[in-house]
Motif scaffolding. Structure first.
Motif, PDB file in Angstrom:
ATOM      1  N   VAL A   7      -9.299  -2.707   1.118  1.00 33.63           N
ATOM      2  CA  VAL A   7      -9.859  -3.963   0.640  1.00 33.63           C
ATOM      3  C   VAL A   7      -8.868  -4.514  -0.379  1.00 33.63           C
ATOM      4  CG1 VAL A   7     -11.803  -5.049  -0.539  1.00 33.63           C
ATOM      5  CG2 VAL A   7     -12.210  -3.126   1.011  1.00 33.63           C
ATOM      6  N   TRP A   8      -8.134  -5.543   0.016  1.00 34.59           N
ATOM      7  CA  TRP A   8      -7.095  -6.102  -0.840  1.00 34.59           C
ATOM      8  C   TRP A   8      -7.715  -7.009  -1.891  1.00 34.59           C
ATOM      9  CZ3 TRP A   8      -2.109  -4.497  -0.338  1.00 34.59           C
ATOM     10  CH2 TRP A   8      -1.782  -3.804   0.828  1.00 34.59           C
ATOM     11  N   LYS A   9      -7.151  -6.951  -3.097  1.00 32.15           N
ATOM     12  CA  LYS A   9      -7.608  -7.781  -4.203  1.00 32.15           C
ATOM     13  C   LYS A   9      -6.414  -8.543  -4.768  1.00 32.15           C
ATOM     14  CE  LYS A   9     -10.891  -4.174  -5.491  1.00 32.15           C
ATOM     15  NZ  LYS A   9     -10.348  -3.090  -4.730  1.00 32.15           N
ATOM     16  N   ASP A  10      -6.674  -9.662  -5.432  1.00 33.22           N
ATOM     17  CA  ASP A  10      -5.606 -10.402  -6.091  1.00 33.22           C
ATOM     18  C   ASP A  10      -4.846  -9.465  -7.020  1.00 33.22           C
ATOM     19  OD1 ASP A  10      -6.274 -12.765  -4.868  1.00 33.22           O
ATOM     20  OD2 ASP A  10      -7.416 -13.552  -6.567  1.00 33.22           O
ATOM     21  N   GLY A  11      -3.549  -9.541  -6.982  1.00 37.02           N
ATOM     22  CA  GLY A  11      -2.708  -8.728  -7.849  1.00 37.02           C
ATOM     23  C   GLY A  11      -2.311  -7.393  -7.256  1.00 37.02           C
TER      24      GLY A  11
END
Length: 85
Positions: A7-11
């Motif tokens: 699950v990719w997140k900003d940053g």
């Protein structure tokens, strides 16, 4: 090994491990089921024989292409117009 999506997140930093995980997931996707073969279609009408380019001669002035001539497969020629953007 079972694929676990990230699950990719900003940053988040993209790493080779993350990319390899994506590649592994893609490689392990099973091929989808194929449907029944359809009926054979009919061929369309044959088109007229067209011309192809036999050669292209370009004219340069001060290192820029300024004009040219194209020779077609029937040995006819046509000028090449050059426009600047």
């Amino acid at each position: 090994m079972a694929y676990t999506p990230k699950v990719w997140k900003d940053g988040d930093v993209i790493t080779k491990e993350g990319l390899n995980n994506i590649e592994e997931g893609i490689a392990n996707v099973p091929a989808g089921p194929k449907g029944d073969k359809g009926d054979t279609g009919t061929a369309g009408a044959k088109g007229a024989a067209g011309l192809s380019v036999k050669s292209l001669a370009l004219t340069t002035t001060d290192g820029k292409v300024t004009a040219g001539t194209v020779t077609l497969s029937d040995d006819s020629t046509a000028p090449v117009t050059v426009t600047e953007a």
